[in-house]
Design a protein around this motif. Structure first.
Motif, PDB file in Angstrom:
ATOM      1  N   VAL B  20     -14.917 -38.828  -4.332  1.00  8.46           N
ATOM      2  CA  VAL B  20     -14.347 -40.097  -4.744  1.00  8.46           C
ATOM      3  C   VAL B  20     -14.359 -40.896  -3.432  1.00  8.46           C
ATOM      4  CG1 VAL B  20     -12.403 -41.502  -5.769  1.00  8.46           C
ATOM      5  CG2 VAL B  20     -13.062 -38.847  -6.420  1.00  8.46           C
ATOM      6  N   SER B  21     -15.061 -42.208  -3.523  1.00  8.30           N
ATOM      7  CA  SER B  21     -15.174 -43.147  -2.410  1.00  8.30           C
ATOM      8  C   SER B  21     -13.691 -43.670  -2.268  1.00  8.30           C
ATOM      9  CB  SER B  21     -16.195 -44.225  -2.440  1.00  8.30           C
ATOM     10  OG  SER B  21     -16.221 -44.830  -3.578  1.00  8.30           O
ATOM     11  N   LEU B  22     -13.231 -43.840  -1.400  1.00  9.98           N
ATOM     12  CA  LEU B  22     -11.757 -44.426  -1.164  1.00  9.98           C
ATOM     13  C   LEU B  22     -11.677 -45.966  -0.160  1.00  9.98           C
ATOM     14  CD1 LEU B  22      -9.557 -41.274  -0.465  1.00  9.98           C
ATOM     15  CD2 LEU B  22     -10.039 -42.255  -2.511  1.00  9.98           C
ATOM     16  N   ASN B  23     -10.788 -46.672  -0.522  1.00  4.31           N
ATOM     17  CA  ASN B  23     -10.989 -47.903   0.297  1.00  4.31           C
ATOM     18  C   ASN B  23      -9.965 -47.624   1.702  1.00  4.31           C
ATOM     19  OD1 ASN B  23      -8.100 -48.184  -0.495  1.00  4.31           O
ATOM     20  ND2 ASN B  23      -8.572 -49.465  -2.321  1.00  4.31           N
ATOM     21  N   THR B  24      -9.689 -48.476   2.346  1.00  2.00           N
ATOM     22  CA  THR B  24      -8.975 -48.546   3.707  1.00  2.00           C
ATOM     23  C   THR B  24      -7.478 -47.865   3.259  1.00  2.00           C
ATOM     24  OG1 THR B  24     -10.223 -50.319   4.536  1.00  2.00           O
ATOM     25  CG2 THR B  24      -8.540 -49.487   5.933  1.00  2.00           C
ATOM     26  N   ASP B  25      -6.552 -48.587   2.230  1.00  2.00           N
ATOM     27  CA  ASP B  25      -5.352 -48.300   2.018  1.00  2.00           C
ATOM     28  C   ASP B  25      -5.216 -46.918   1.345  1.00  2.00           C
ATOM     29  OD1 ASP B  25      -4.483 -50.468   2.961  1.00  2.00           O
ATOM     30  OD2 ASP B  25      -4.436 -51.405   0.519  1.00  2.00           O
ATOM     31  N   GLU B  26      -6.246 -46.396   0.759  1.00  2.00           N
ATOM     32  CA  GLU B  26      -6.347 -45.198   0.185  1.00  2.00           C
ATOM     33  C   GLU B  26      -6.334 -44.159   1.313  1.00  2.00           C
ATOM     34  OE1 GLU B  26      -7.903 -46.664  -4.335  1.00  2.00           O
ATOM     35  OE2 GLU B  26      -9.144 -45.799  -2.880  1.00  2.00           O
ATOM     36  N   ARG B  27      -7.573 -44.469   2.223  1.00  2.00           N
ATOM     37  CA  ARG B  27      -7.627 -43.329   3.149  1.00  2.00           C
ATOM     38  C   ARG B  27      -6.366 -43.205   3.968  1.00  2.00           C
ATOM     39  NH1 ARG B  27     -12.636 -41.861   3.859  1.00  2.00           N
ATOM     40  NH2 ARG B  27     -14.362 -42.997   2.783  1.00  2.00           N
ATOM     41  N   ALA B  28      -5.735 -44.293   4.307  1.00  2.00           N
ATOM     42  CA  ALA B  28      -4.533 -44.330   5.089  1.00  2.00           C
ATOM     43  C   ALA B  28      -3.452 -43.390   4.456  1.00  2.00           C
ATOM     44  CB  ALA B  28      -3.990 -45.725   5.332  1.00  2.00           C
ATOM     45  N   VAL B  29      -3.438 -43.628   2.997  1.00  2.00           N
ATOM     46  CA  VAL B  29      -2.399 -42.493   2.276  1.00  2.00           C
ATOM     47  C   VAL B  29      -2.941 -41.073   2.286  1.00  2.00           C
ATOM     48  CG1 VAL B  29      -1.664 -42.014  -0.204  1.00  2.00           C
ATOM     49  CG2 VAL B  29      -1.697 -44.279   0.670  1.00  2.00           C
ATOM     50  N   VAL B  30      -4.351 -40.804   2.461  1.00  2.00           N
ATOM     51  CA  VAL B  30      -4.715 -39.511   2.655  1.00  2.00           C
ATOM     52  C   VAL B  30      -4.342 -39.141   4.147  1.00  2.00           C
ATOM     53  CG1 VAL B  30      -6.801 -38.210   3.066  1.00  2.00           C
ATOM     54  CG2 VAL B  30      -6.716 -39.776   0.969  1.00  2.00           C
ATOM     55  N   GLU B  31      -4.271 -39.729   5.053  1.00  2.00           N
ATOM     56  CA  GLU B  31      -4.158 -39.180   6.434  1.00  2.00           C
ATOM     57  C   GLU B  31      -2.736 -39.018   6.511  1.00  2.00           C
ATOM     58  OE1 GLU B  31      -6.165 -38.507   8.999  1.00  2.00           O
ATOM     59  OE2 GLU B  31      -7.618 -39.004   7.483  1.00  2.00           O
ATOM     60  N   GLU B  37       1.797 -32.953   5.542  1.00  2.00           N
ATOM     61  CA  GLU B  37       1.340 -31.402   5.214  1.00  2.00           C
ATOM     62  C   GLU B  37       1.393 -30.514   6.454  1.00  2.00           C
ATOM     63  OE1 GLU B  37      -0.586 -31.264   0.914  1.00  2.00           O
ATOM     64  OE2 GLU B  37      -1.844 -31.596   2.557  1.00  2.00           O
ATOM     65  N   ALA B  38       0.831 -30.960   7.564  1.00  2.00           N
ATOM     66  CA  ALA B  38       0.571 -30.356   8.694  1.00  2.00           C
ATOM     67  C   ALA B  38       2.005 -30.152   9.279  1.00  2.00           C
ATOM     68  CB  ALA B  38      -0.283 -31.023   9.929  1.00  2.00           C
ATOM     69  N   MET B  39       2.910 -31.143   9.347  1.00  2.00           N
ATOM     70  CA  MET B  39       4.104 -30.928  10.092  1.00  2.00           C
ATOM     71  C   MET B  39       4.835 -30.040   9.194  1.00  2.00           C
ATOM     72  SD  MET B  39       7.186 -33.634  10.047  1.00  2.00           S
ATOM     73  CE  MET B  39       7.780 -32.950   8.618  1.00  2.00           C
ATOM     74  N   LEU B  40       4.913 -29.748   7.901  1.00  2.00           N
ATOM     75  CA  LEU B  40       5.866 -28.873   6.965  1.00  2.00           C
ATOM     76  C   LEU B  40       5.387 -27.625   7.153  1.00  2.00           C
ATOM     77  CD1 LEU B  40       6.673 -31.335   3.959  1.00  2.00           C
ATOM     78  CD2 LEU B  40       8.175 -30.687   5.900  1.00  2.00           C
ATOM     79  N   ARG B  41       3.949 -27.388   7.553  1.00  2.00           N
ATOM     80  CA  ARG B  41       3.350 -26.079   7.333  1.00  2.00           C
ATOM     81  C   ARG B  41       4.210 -25.251   7.957  1.00  2.00           C
ATOM     82  NH1 ARG B  41      -2.075 -27.430   8.207  1.00  2.00           N
ATOM     83  NH2 ARG B  41      -1.891 -28.148   5.977  1.00  2.00           N
ATOM     84  N   ASP B  42       4.430 -25.225   9.366  1.00  2.00           N
ATOM     85  CA  ASP B  42       4.995 -24.512  10.349  1.00  2.00           C
ATOM     86  C   ASP B  42       6.546 -24.230   9.969  1.00  2.00           C
ATOM     87  OD1 ASP B  42       2.608 -24.022  11.439  1.00  2.00           O
ATOM     88  OD2 ASP B  42       2.916 -25.772  12.991  1.00  2.00           O
ATOM     89  N   ARG B  43       7.123 -25.374   9.390  1.00  2.00           N
ATOM     90  CA  ARG B  43       8.752 -25.330   9.292  1.00  2.00           C
ATOM     91  C   ARG B  43       9.024 -24.675   8.093  1.00  2.00           C
ATOM     92  NH1 ARG B  43      11.013 -30.303  12.066  1.00  2.00           N
ATOM     93  NH2 ARG B  43       9.582 -30.874  13.471  1.00  2.00           N
ATOM     94  N   LEU B  44       8.273 -24.839   6.947  1.00  2.00           N
ATOM     95  CA  LEU B  44       8.419 -24.166   5.568  1.00  2.00           C
ATOM     96  C   LEU B  44       8.270 -22.527   5.624  1.00  2.00           C
ATOM     97  CD1 LEU B  44       7.017 -27.074   3.157  1.00  2.00           C
ATOM     98  CD2 LEU B  44       9.437 -26.060   3.187  1.00  2.00           C
ATOM     99  N   ASP B  45       7.246 -22.307   6.311  1.00  2.00           N
ATOM    100  CA  ASP B  45       6.770 -20.817   6.236  1.00  2.00           C
ATOM    101  C   ASP B  45       7.857 -20.121   6.755  1.00  2.00           C
ATOM    102  OD1 ASP B  45       4.249 -21.110   5.087  1.00  2.00           O
ATOM    103  OD2 ASP B  45       3.547 -21.073   7.056  1.00  2.00           O
ATOM    104  N   VAL B  46       8.251 -19.123   5.890  1.00  2.00           N
ATOM    105  CA  VAL B  46       9.433 -18.000   6.263  1.00  2.00           C
ATOM    106  C   VAL B  46       8.674 -16.738   6.302  1.00  2.00           C
ATOM    107  CG1 VAL B  46      11.524 -17.093   5.678  1.00  2.00           C
ATOM    108  CG2 VAL B  46      10.927 -19.489   5.084  1.00  2.00           C
TER     109      VAL B  46
END
Lengths: 194, 200
Positions: B20-31, B37-46
Motif C-alpha cells: 500500500v502506498s502511504l502519504n506523509t501523514d500516514e508514514r509518520a503514523v507508521v514511524e 512498539e520498540a519501546m514496549l518490546r523490552d519492557r513488556l517481556d517477562v
C-alpha cells in the motif's frame, strides 16, 4: 520453529506426544506467561492460568485444524481465560495475603518499613515493572488487550480486528492511541520517580 | 499527524505486509507506531521463573494420567457389567430350558415298539406273516393289480369293443391310441406264417 516444524509439532502434541508438547510449551510458554502476567498483574495468576491453559490444550489441541494460524488461535483461548478470570474476581472477594500482590501489583509487605525489607538489584526492576503495570491499568480493557495481543501474540492488525470484532481502521486507531498514552504515562512516572 | 479511519485502515494493511502506498501523514503514523512498539518490546517481556514451565508440564502429565486411569476404570467397569450380564443370561436360559415330562411314580415306564430286523429277527417276522395266511393273499392281490394295469396300458378296452367298467378316467389320456377295428382284422395272427418275399 518454522511453519513446517510448528505444524508437525502441533500434530504430534495433539496425538499425545509428550516431547512435542514440551517443545510447544518451550516455544510459546514464555510469551503466554508474559501475556498472562501483564493482563492480570500477578505472577501467581499468570502461573495458574498457564497451567490451566496447558490442561485445556490437552482437550482442544486434537481438535485444532491447521490453517497456518496457530498463534491467533492459542492467544484467543488465552484472552478468553483472562476475561473469565477477571470476571470471576469481580464477583468473588479474594482473601488477603502478605505473600501476593494486589490488583496493582503492590504487595502488602510494602507497608513494612524499608529497613526490614530485603533490598537487592531486583527491586528496581520490580518497580519499573510495577510502573508499566500501572500505566497498562490506566488503559481501557479492550485497548490493553489489543496491545498485549499485538506484542505477545504477534498478531496482525487484521487478526486483532477479527478477534475484537471491529473494523481494521478502528483496531489500529485504538492500538496507536493506547501506545501513545502508555508512552506518556511511562515518561511521566519515570520522570517523577526517585 | 491526524489521520482518519480510512487512513488507519490503509496503514494497518501496510503494517500487515500489504503493498500500500502511504502519504506523509500516514508514514509518520507508521514511524510512531514502530517507535512505540520498540519501546514496549523490552519492557513488556517477562521471563517466567524456571519452575513455572516445569510445573505446567507436570500438570498436563497428571491430567493425562488421570484421564487414562478414568478410561481404564470405565473399561474395567464395562467389562465387569458385560460379564455379569452374560452370566445372568446363561442362568436364565438354563432355568427356562424345556425338559422331558416326568412320569408320575405310579405309572409304568412306556415300552418301545420292537424294531423289525433289529429287536426282532426278520425270519420271525416272515414266519409270523405266513402263519397269519395274509402274506400270499396280499402278494397275489398286488400281482393281479399290476397285471391289470400293465394290460390296461398295452391293450385298451376299446380294442375289444367294450368298455371296462373298472378303468379309471385319468388313465385314458396316457394310453396308446386304439387301432381301428378293420385294421385289427387285417393283422395276421402270430401262428400264421407269412413269407415276406411273397407278401412283397
Amino acid at each position: 520453529m518454522n511453519t513446517e516444524q510448528l505444524r508437525e509439532t502441533i500434530a504430534q502434541a495433539g496425538a499425545g506426544d509428550a516431547r512435542a508438547y514440551q517443545r510447544l510449551l518451550a516455544g510459546f510458554g514464555p510469551r503466554l506467561y508474559g501475556y498472562f502476567y501483564r493482563a492480570t498483574g500477578r505472577h501467581h495468576d499468570a502461573e495458574d492460568l498457564l497451567g490451566e491453559l496447558t490442561l485445556r490444550l490437552v482437550r482442544t489441541l486434537p481438535m485444532y485444524r491447521d490453517q497456518g494460524r496457530f498463534e491467533p488461535w492459542l492467544f484467543r483461548i488465552a484472552a478468553n481465560m483472562v476475561r473469565d478470570r477477571i470476571r470471576r474476581k469481580k464477583t468473588r472477594p479474594q482473601p488477603a495475603s502478605l505473600s501476593v500482590e494486589d490488583e496493582q501489583g503492590h504487595s502488602p509487605s510494602e507497608g513494612i518499613p524499608a529497613r526490614m525489607r530485603d533490598v537487592d538489584a531486583g527491586v528496581l526492576a520490580q518497580e519499573a515493572s510495577a510502573r508499566l503495570e500501572d500505566a497498562l491499568q490506566s488503559l481501557d480493557e479492550t485497548t490493553r488487550q489489543m496491545i498485549l495481543m499485538r506484542h505477545f501474540g504477534e498478531m496482525s492488525f487484521k487478526d486483532i480486528a477479527d478477534m475484537f470484532q471491529c473494523p481494521l481502521g478502528t483496531a489500529l486507531a485504538k492500538v496507536h492511541r493506547g501506545m501513545q498514552r502508555l508512552r506518556e504515562e511511562l515518561e511521566d512516572r519515570e520522570g517523577t520517580s526517585p | 499527524m491526524n489521520v482518519n479511519e480510512q487512513q488507519y485502515e490503509r496503514i494497518a494493511r501496510y503494517l500487515d505486509g500489504e503493498d500500500v502506498s502511504l502519504n506523509t501523514d500516514e508514514r509518520a503514523v507508521v514511524e510512531d507506531i514502530r517507535r512505540s512498539e520498540a519501546m514496549l518490546r523490552d519492557r513488556l517481556d517477562v521471563t517466567p521463573p524456571d519452575h513455572v514451565l516445569q510445573r505446567a508440564l507436570r500438570r498436563r502429565q497428571t491430567k493425562i494420567l488421570l484421564r487414562s486411569r478414568w478410561k481404564l476404570r470405565f473399561t474395567l467397569a464395562g467389562a465387569t457389567v458385560a460379564a455379569a450380564a452374560a452370566v445372568v443370561l446363561l442362568a436364565v436360559s438354563l432355568l427356562l430350558r424345556p425338559t422331558a415330562p416326568q412320569l408320575p411314580d405310579n405309572l409304568a415306564e412306556p415300552i418301545a415298539a420292537p424294531r423289525p430286523g433289529v429287536d426282532v429277527p426278520f425270519s420271525d417276522v416272515m414266519a409270523s406273516m405266513e402263519a397269519d395266511g395274509d402274506f400270499d393273499q396280499d402278494i397275489d392281490q398286488l400281482m393281479e393289480e399290476f397285471e391289470r394295469d400293465a394290460f390296461g396300458i398295452a391293450v385298451t378296452p376299446e380294442m375289444f369293443g367294450n368298455d371296462d367298467p373298472d378303468h379309471r378316467p385319468g388313465v385314458r389320456e396316457n394310453r396308446i391310441q386304439p387301432v381301428p377295428k378293420e385294421d385289427v382284422r387285417n393283422v395276421p395272427h402270430e401262428s400264421e406264417s407269412v413269407d415276406p418275399i411273397e407278401a412283397y
